[in-house]
Design a protein around this motif. Sequence first.
Motif, PDB file in Angstrom:
ATOM      1  N   THR A 155      -5.436  -6.082  13.460  1.00  0.00           N
ATOM      2  CA  THR A 155      -6.043  -6.542  12.215  1.00  0.00           C
ATOM      3  C   THR A 155      -5.395  -7.828  11.716  1.00  0.00           C
ATOM      4  O   THR A 155      -4.224  -8.098  11.997  1.00  0.00           O
ATOM      5  CB  THR A 155      -5.918  -5.464  11.109  1.00  0.00           C
ATOM      6  OG1 THR A 155      -6.584  -5.916   9.928  1.00  0.00           O
ATOM      7  CG2 THR A 155      -4.461  -5.194  10.747  1.00  0.00           C
ATOM      8  N   SER A 156      -6.178  -8.605  10.969  1.00  0.00           N
ATOM      9  CA  SER A 156      -5.602  -9.763  10.277  1.00  0.00           C
ATOM     10  C   SER A 156      -5.191  -9.390   8.863  1.00  0.00           C
ATOM     11  O   SER A 156      -4.353 -10.048   8.253  1.00  0.00           O
ATOM     12  CB  SER A 156      -6.613 -10.919  10.230  1.00  0.00           C
ATOM     13  OG  SER A 156      -7.808 -10.529   9.553  1.00  0.00           O
ATOM     14  N   THR A 157      -5.776  -8.303   8.347  1.00  0.00           N
ATOM     15  CA  THR A 157      -5.495  -7.853   6.977  1.00  0.00           C
ATOM     16  C   THR A 157      -5.542  -6.336   6.930  1.00  0.00           C
ATOM     17  O   THR A 157      -6.559  -5.730   7.264  1.00  0.00           O
ATOM     18  CB  THR A 157      -6.529  -8.417   5.979  1.00  0.00           C
ATOM     19  OG1 THR A 157      -6.567  -9.837   6.074  1.00  0.00           O
ATOM     20  CG2 THR A 157      -6.195  -8.010   4.557  1.00  0.00           C
ATOM     21  N   LEU A 158      -4.444  -5.730   6.513  1.00  0.00           N
ATOM     22  CA  LEU A 158      -4.401  -4.285   6.332  1.00  0.00           C
ATOM     23  C   LEU A 158      -4.395  -3.979   4.844  1.00  0.00           C
ATOM     24  O   LEU A 158      -3.552  -4.485   4.100  1.00  0.00           O
ATOM     25  CB  LEU A 158      -3.148  -3.691   6.985  1.00  0.00           C
ATOM     26  CG  LEU A 158      -2.991  -2.166   6.850  1.00  0.00           C
ATOM     27  CD1 LEU A 158      -4.059  -1.453   7.677  1.00  0.00           C
ATOM     28  CD2 LEU A 158      -1.598  -1.722   7.278  1.00  0.00           C
ATOM     29  N   LEU A 159      -5.336  -3.154   4.415  1.00  0.00           N
ATOM     30  CA  LEU A 159      -5.395  -2.716   3.025  1.00  0.00           C
ATOM     31  C   LEU A 159      -4.806  -1.310   2.922  1.00  0.00           C
ATOM     32  O   LEU A 159      -5.050  -0.468   3.777  1.00  0.00           O
ATOM     33  CB  LEU A 159      -6.840  -2.699   2.524  1.00  0.00           C
ATOM     34  CG  LEU A 159      -7.620  -4.014   2.650  1.00  0.00           C
ATOM     35  CD1 LEU A 159      -9.045  -3.836   2.138  1.00  0.00           C
ATOM     36  CD2 LEU A 159      -6.919  -5.142   1.925  1.00  0.00           C
ATOM     37  N   VAL A 160      -4.029  -1.091   1.880  1.00  0.00           N
ATOM     38  CA  VAL A 160      -3.430   0.227   1.632  1.00  0.00           C
ATOM     39  C   VAL A 160      -3.825   0.660   0.226  1.00  0.00           C
ATOM     40  O   VAL A 160      -3.505  -0.019  -0.755  1.00  0.00           O
ATOM     41  CB  VAL A 160      -1.892   0.196   1.751  1.00  0.00           C
ATOM     42  CG1 VAL A 160      -1.304   1.578   1.450  1.00  0.00           C
ATOM     43  CG2 VAL A 160      -1.460  -0.291   3.134  1.00  0.00           C
ATOM     44  N   LEU A 161      -4.538   1.769   0.132  1.00  0.00           N
ATOM     45  CA  LEU A 161      -4.845   2.348  -1.175  1.00  0.00           C
ATOM     46  C   LEU A 161      -3.726   3.299  -1.551  1.00  0.00           C
ATOM     47  O   LEU A 161      -3.440   4.256  -0.817  1.00  0.00           O
ATOM     48  CB  LEU A 161      -6.180   3.089  -1.129  1.00  0.00           C
ATOM     49  CG  LEU A 161      -7.418   2.307  -1.580  1.00  0.00           C
ATOM     50  CD1 LEU A 161      -8.682   3.081  -1.240  1.00  0.00           C
ATOM     51  CD2 LEU A 161      -7.373   2.015  -3.074  1.00  0.00           C
ATOM     52  N   ALA A 162      -3.082   3.024  -2.667  1.00  0.00           N
ATOM     53  CA  ALA A 162      -1.950   3.829  -3.114  1.00  0.00           C
ATOM     54  C   ALA A 162      -2.212   4.335  -4.527  1.00  0.00           C
ATOM     55  O   ALA A 162      -2.556   3.566  -5.425  1.00  0.00           O
ATOM     56  CB  ALA A 162      -0.659   3.009  -3.074  1.00  0.00           C
ATOM     57  N   VAL A 163      -2.042   5.631  -4.705  1.00  0.00           N
ATOM     58  CA  VAL A 163      -2.324   6.301  -5.978  1.00  0.00           C
ATOM     59  C   VAL A 163      -1.054   6.382  -6.809  1.00  0.00           C
ATOM     60  O   VAL A 163       0.054   6.438  -6.277  1.00  0.00           O
ATOM     61  CB  VAL A 163      -2.880   7.722  -5.692  1.00  0.00           C
ATOM     62  CG1 VAL A 163      -3.081   8.515  -6.978  1.00  0.00           C
ATOM     63  CG2 VAL A 163      -4.194   7.615  -4.929  1.00  0.00           C
ATOM     64  N   TRP A 164      -1.213   6.364  -8.132  1.00  0.00           N
ATOM     65  CA  TRP A 164      -0.064   6.602  -9.015  1.00  0.00           C
ATOM     66  C   TRP A 164       0.616   7.907  -8.605  1.00  0.00           C
ATOM     67  O   TRP A 164      -0.054   8.902  -8.296  1.00  0.00           O
ATOM     68  CB  TRP A 164      -0.508   6.761 -10.458  1.00  0.00           C
ATOM     69  CG  TRP A 164      -1.121   5.558 -11.085  1.00  0.00           C
ATOM     70  CD1 TRP A 164      -1.148   4.279 -10.607  1.00  0.00           C
ATOM     71  CD2 TRP A 164      -1.805   5.531 -12.341  1.00  0.00           C
ATOM     72  NE1 TRP A 164      -1.805   3.460 -11.485  1.00  0.00           N
ATOM     73  CE2 TRP A 164      -2.216   4.198 -12.561  1.00  0.00           C
ATOM     74  CE3 TRP A 164      -2.101   6.500 -13.298  1.00  0.00           C
ATOM     75  CZ2 TRP A 164      -2.924   3.822 -13.703  1.00  0.00           C
ATOM     76  CZ3 TRP A 164      -2.797   6.132 -14.432  1.00  0.00           C
ATOM     77  CH2 TRP A 164      -3.201   4.795 -14.639  1.00  0.00           C
ATOM     78  N   ASP A 165       1.943   7.917  -8.636  1.00  0.00           N
ATOM     79  CA  ASP A 165       2.625   9.179  -8.373  1.00  0.00           C
ATOM     80  C   ASP A 165       2.470  10.140  -9.551  1.00  0.00           C
ATOM     81  O   ASP A 165       2.392  11.354  -9.374  1.00  0.00           O
ATOM     82  CB  ASP A 165       4.101   8.962  -8.029  1.00  0.00           C
ATOM     83  CG  ASP A 165       4.858   8.192  -9.118  1.00  0.00           C
ATOM     84  OD1 ASP A 165       4.249   7.786 -10.132  1.00  0.00           O
ATOM     85  OD2 ASP A 165       6.076   7.989  -8.940  1.00  0.00           O
TER      86      ASP A 165
END
Length: 210
Positions: A73-83
Amino acid sequence: MNFIEQLNWRYATKRMVADKAVPQEKVNTIVEAFRLSASSYGLQPYNLLIIEDKELLKQIQPLAFNQPQIVETSTLLVLAVWDKATQERIDAFFNLIASERGIPVEALAGYKAMVEGRVNGADEASVFNWMARQAYIALGTGLAAAAIEEVDATPMEGFNPDALDELLGLSAKGLKSVVIVPLGYRDEANDPLANAKKVRKSTEDFVVSL
């Protein structure tokens, strides 16, 4: 461009062309779709991380069962939720509404009490699962946007979230990763699914009319 045709075009790409970067304007459009997505109460209890550093992607790959898309990939997206849905975060949300709409925050008291009742009236695991579901709504919006832009986007739950959180220092940000999405362009020569027929239930089997 027909939206349904683009949804038929998209699939969970297994191999991407490593030297073909997604243009920045397309990345920006996809990111904006994530940002504008629906979420319960409009709370957006998650953040979107953008990773483009090749060395960091190499470190992430073994945490994602060595899936090749991570380094292709050229761009990795990470969805991260509030703890945690802290009072500070809820207050910031309502202060933002008041500021954007030019109204006193006191006018939102009833709305705020409703949100506080949702997050304060359940155990932490239940609240986290609810917040994660909001992130998945954003994921669907982002995947659809990528399809419109004819950018391949592969949602992945196959990774070690605790290890990724440690690598990215997410605990210090009060976040927990839930899904990652490499963006790129399908490698038709090496991806066995590149030309495979899309398989979904028929409308008759999928839709239940009451």
